[in-house]
Motif scaffolding. Structure first.
Motif, PDB file in Angstrom:
ATOM      1  N   ARG A  60     -17.602   6.242   4.760  1.00  0.00           N
ATOM      2  CA  ARG A  60     -18.008   6.926   3.515  1.00  0.00           C
ATOM      3  C   ARG A  60     -17.910   8.447   3.681  1.00  0.00           C
ATOM      4  NH1 ARG A  60     -23.520   5.270   1.094  1.00  0.00           N
ATOM      5  NH2 ARG A  60     -23.053   7.231   0.065  1.00  0.00           N
ATOM      6  N   ILE A  61     -18.124   8.916   4.899  1.00  0.00           N
ATOM      7  CA  ILE A  61     -18.027  10.359   5.173  1.00  0.00           C
ATOM      8  C   ILE A  61     -16.556  10.736   5.389  1.00  0.00           C
ATOM      9  CG2 ILE A  61     -18.623  12.136   6.887  1.00  0.00           C
ATOM     10  CD1 ILE A  61     -21.319  10.565   7.243  1.00  0.00           C
ATOM     11  N   ARG A  68     -16.529  18.846   3.508  1.00  0.00           N
ATOM     12  CA  ARG A  68     -15.579  19.724   4.210  1.00  0.00           C
ATOM     13  C   ARG A  68     -15.943  19.940   5.672  1.00  0.00           C
ATOM     14  NH1 ARG A  68     -15.163  24.774   0.357  1.00  0.00           N
ATOM     15  NH2 ARG A  68     -13.924  25.590   2.089  1.00  0.00           N
ATOM     16  N   VAL A  69     -17.248  19.821   5.984  1.00  0.00           N
ATOM     17  CA  VAL A  69     -17.672  20.042   7.377  1.00  0.00           C
ATOM     18  C   VAL A  69     -18.571  18.883   7.809  1.00  0.00           C
ATOM     19  CG1 VAL A  69     -18.748  21.654   9.002  1.00  0.00           C
ATOM     20  CG2 VAL A  69     -17.746  22.533   6.880  1.00  0.00           C
ATOM     21  N   ALA A  87     -13.092  12.604  12.135  1.00  0.00           N
ATOM     22  CA  ALA A  87     -13.385  13.662  11.155  1.00  0.00           C
ATOM     23  C   ALA A  87     -12.303  14.748  11.202  1.00  0.00           C
ATOM     24  CB  ALA A  87     -14.762  14.266  11.433  1.00  0.00           C
ATOM     25  N   LEU A  88     -11.898  15.143  12.415  1.00  0.00           N
ATOM     26  CA  LEU A  88     -10.843  16.167  12.535  1.00  0.00           C
ATOM     27  C   LEU A  88      -9.533  15.639  11.959  1.00  0.00           C
ATOM     28  CD1 LEU A  88     -11.585  17.460  16.182  1.00  0.00           C
ATOM     29  CD2 LEU A  88     -12.037  18.711  14.063  1.00  0.00           C
ATOM     30  N   GLY A  91      -9.100  15.980   8.452  1.00  0.00           N
ATOM     31  CA  GLY A  91      -8.955  17.356   7.952  1.00  0.00           C
ATOM     32  C   GLY A  91     -10.280  18.056   7.691  1.00  0.00           C
ATOM     33  N   LYS A  92     -11.352  17.565   8.356  1.00  0.00           N
ATOM     34  CA  LYS A  92     -12.661  18.218   8.183  1.00  0.00           C
ATOM     35  C   LYS A  92     -12.963  19.079   9.403  1.00  0.00           C
ATOM     36  CE  LYS A  92     -14.177  14.115   5.676  1.00  0.00           C
ATOM     37  NZ  LYS A  92     -13.757  14.593   4.378  1.00  0.00           N
ATOM     38  N   HIS A  93     -13.631  20.202   9.171  1.00  0.00           N
ATOM     39  CA  HIS A  93     -14.128  20.999  10.298  1.00  0.00           C
ATOM     40  C   HIS A  93     -15.261  20.206  10.959  1.00  0.00           C
ATOM     41  CE1 HIS A  93     -12.091  24.513   8.601  1.00  0.00           C
ATOM     42  NE2 HIS A  93     -12.701  24.288   7.453  1.00  0.00           N
ATOM     43  N   VAL A  94     -15.419  20.378  12.268  1.00  0.00           N
ATOM     44  CA  VAL A  94     -16.546  19.728  12.955  1.00  0.00           C
ATOM     45  C   VAL A  94     -17.320  20.778  13.744  1.00  0.00           C
ATOM     46  CG1 VAL A  94     -17.240  17.985  14.663  1.00  0.00           C
ATOM     47  CG2 VAL A  94     -15.344  17.503  13.112  1.00  0.00           C
TER      48      VAL A  94
END
Ligand code: HSE
Length: 397
Positions: A60-61, A68-69, A87-88, A91-94
């Motif tokens: 879901r995340i 975005r993060v 997550a990376l 395309g999300k910042h971690v």
């Protein structure tokens, strides 16, 4: 509205949710838009203020394009590593406070983040709320870094402070540190020097630009420390502190280790107490620069995580200057380093002098406590072979 997700709702995860809510106005002013936690990944649903945000399904995340993060506060490697990669890749910042993951897999995760044109930031992984990785990689970027050392574990510094101030038992002081949310889920990592070891690896990776494998770094904690040595140190004008230390060696090598040290009272690090951490970075242009503040706890650590979240968003697509080479060659055993050594032996001053020549006596009452002249760790072991050694520590000179 900018939306983020938190993985895990322990001490740090809860702190991140609190800081985002309580400092909403300041954060919005700086970002130009409100920041909101949209989802929190948990293993078990719990009642409380965040009940509506909880999910136990990472997809879901991962699949939510509005997020975005991702702030990873699970800790450990397995699940945290898997979710960070996913997550990376999405395309999300971690952002993370997970020093074990950064020390073991940080180089690989930074490379993945670079390929995906997003950021992987981990200021909170070293020194809790103290800004130290940013100053090291940005403000001190024009230096060759020759040494980094510091008190890198709040739990053990809290325990040592309680033992010195009130004569508290080790186990009682550890329970207090756990109740305050300073200790790791398994406090063995704190008291055996492993947590400080992971942090010195991250500092050394960034300072020297090459991977240091945590399993090659000797790590000794405070579980075998005797109150007797703590008292001898104090009477002689020293303090015992657990230090992580990373040193650039002549000839291009580098070394790192964690161990309790005798610290001369005039060194500012000697008076760092309770949960406070201090990190000294020696640049060839700056000389020694010291960073000091709360090294553990819910809000200090969360503050560093949320600042990283804001940086990911402000620097979008990504911050460039953080990273190091995966090559680990050039790591050398720290026993080459020369320092004075503290010894407590069952024996006389004559025994001490026969083994080490000139020594400085700190106490003599059946046992003898003394400081040697500077010598390498290897020589300290070799020369003390005939002695009955009760305690041995390096002095931070
Ligand atoms: N257990 C850690 C400490 C938490 O005591 O310093 C912060 O990394």
């Amino acid at each position: 509205m900018i939306q983020i997700a938190i993985l895990g709702l322990g001490t740090v995860g809860t702190g991140v949710a609190k800081v985002v809510a309580e400092n909403a106005r300041q954060i919005e002013r700086k970002l130009g838009e409100p920041l909101q936690v949209k989802a929190i990944l948990v293993r078990r649903f719990k009642d409380g203020p965040y009940r509506q945000l909880m999910t136990d399904d990472f997809r879901r995340i991962e699949e939510d394009e509005d997020i975005r993060v991702v702030v990873e506060t699970i800790g450990g490697v397995e699940a945290a590593y898997e979710y960070t990669k996913r997550a990376l890749n999405a395309g999300k910042h971690v952002v993370t406070a997970n020093k074990q993951l950064v020390a073991e897999k940080g180089c690989e995760l930074l490379a993945l983040a670079q390929r995906k044109n997003v950021s992987y930031l981990f200021e909170a992984s070293v020194g809790g709320g103290i800004p130290v990785l940013h100053p090291l990689t940005q403000c001190m970027a024009a230096n060759r870094i020759d040494e980094v050392y510091g008190i890198l574990n709040g739990t053990t510094n809290y325990i040592l402070t309680r033992m010195v101030r009130t004569g508290a038992f080790f186990s009682d002081a550890l329970r207090e540190a756990q109740a305050k949310g300073y200790a790791e889920a398994d406090p063995t990592a704190d008291v055996e020097g492993i947590d400080a070891g992971r942090k010195i690896c991250i500092l050394a990776d960034l300072a020297f630009g090459r991977q240091i494998e945590p399993e090659t770094v000797p790590m000794e904690g405070i579980s075998k420390l005797s109150l007797r040595d703590v008292k001898i140190a104090q009477r002689a004008g020293y303090r015992i502190k657990l230090l992580g230390r990373a040193v650039r060696l002549p000839g291009g090598g580098r070394t790192a280790y964690v161990a309790p040290h005798f610290i001369p009272g005039e060194n500012p690090i000697a008076s760092v107490e309770d949960v406070f951490n201090a990190v000294v970075i020696r640049g060839n242009a700056t000389g020694d620069v010291m960073f000091y503040g709360k090294g553990a706890g819910e809000l200090p650590t969360a503050s560093a995580c949320v600042a990283d979240v804001m940086e990911c968003l402000q620097q979008s697509p990504r911050r460039e200057e953080i990273g190091w080479s995966p090559e680990s060659e050039g790591f050398e055993d720290p026993s080459r380093l020369e320092t004075r050594h503290y010894f407590r032996i069952e024996g006389s001053l004559t025994d001490a002098a026969m083994a080490f020549g000139q020594v400085e006596v700190l106490s003599e009452d059946g046992e003898t406590a003394f400081l040697t002249e500077p010598l390498s760790g290897q020589d300290a072991v070799r020369q003390s072979r005939q002695l009955n050694v009760l305690a041995c520590m390096r002095v931070l000179d």
